[in-house]
Write an enzyme that holds these catalytic residues in place. Sequence first.
Site, short mmCIF file in Angstrom:
data_model
loop_
_atom_site.label_atom_id
_atom_site.label_comp_id
_atom_site.label_asym_id
_atom_site.label_seq_id
_atom_site.Cartn_x
_atom_site.Cartn_y
_atom_site.Cartn_z
CB VAL A 61 -54.21 -85.43 -17.72
CG1 VAL A 61 -54.14 -84.83 -16.32
CG2 VAL A 61 -54.81 -84.43 -18.70
CE1 TYR A 62 -54.65 -83.89 -23.44
CE2 TYR A 62 -52.84 -83.42 -24.94
CZ TYR A 62 -54.08 -83.10 -24.42
OH TYR A 62 -54.74 -81.99 -24.89
#
Length: 327
Positions: A61-62
């Site tokens: 999700v970064y």
Amino acid sequence: MGLNSVRLGKTGLQVSELALGTARFGNKRSDGGEEIPQERAHELLDRYAEAGGNFIDMADVYGGGSAEKYVGDWLADQDRDEFVLASKIYWPIREDDPNAQGLNRKHLRAQVDNILDRLGTDYVDLLYIHRWDDETPVKEFMRTLDGFVEDGRVHYLGASNRDPNAWQVAKANEIAKREGWEPFTNTQIMFNLVDRQVEPEYLPMLDSYGLGLMPFSPLAGGFLTGKYERDESPPEGSRGAHEERFHEMYLTEENFEVLDTVREVAEEYDTSPVQISLAWLLNHPSVTAPVVGPRTVNQLEANLNAADIDLSSEAFDRLDEAAQAPY
């Protein structure tokens, strides 16, 4: 001097004593720009590798997947086998789809393939669960994770964040042991000189099971850099200036007392609070490799310099005693 190598928990893998975090790679700012765009991400990766760094920490999700994509693009011009890549799975990738989050088998299998696609590689060295999933049976996700190790897409497993707590990691590993599956061999959790909530239960569990620890937020979100002062307003643009939670967590009198000691030791070593705060973690017996998250190459240089500090046992103890542990 370059970074030294340390053993990743009780595995046979060697990693750099400082890991490079990528949480800001491709992360969108409120003005629509990126905290760290691709060009600067590659500059950070170049300098980290030049210093002998090989341990790159990511999550699916970064930057909405951009962090892995930026690392993958950079890795295309490197020898992939020289680097140890870590990523994480849990958080939603589609908010309206309950199966596109958590540790259910469908989500895990889809995301490990997405991670590999973005990185342009056949395997990741270390895959963390990004947090515990109360909705998915432990046997289900541990069996699925074991399958990734069995088929070669993942080498080692880890658990990230304070949730799971100590007993949950231990429970998962006992189930894995009973079933003959791959256990968690490494963890990632917040730990620094002013946030030591993991010490009473989590660290003894790690020591008992021989698990590696990669602390994130080793500089307490910037508090331990020394840029904050007791009687002054937080610097403009800093987290302390606009995040109420940061203000409540870190800008307290007892934390400033810890920072006083950090500054005293830094002056004695003719260095900065950044280096001393990281040196304390680098010398901590429970720590494998702190995860640093510099925004600029200059900040990365400051982080790397911590590895050159020969912190005495007396200085370590002074810092340790200044930071009141929660027990």
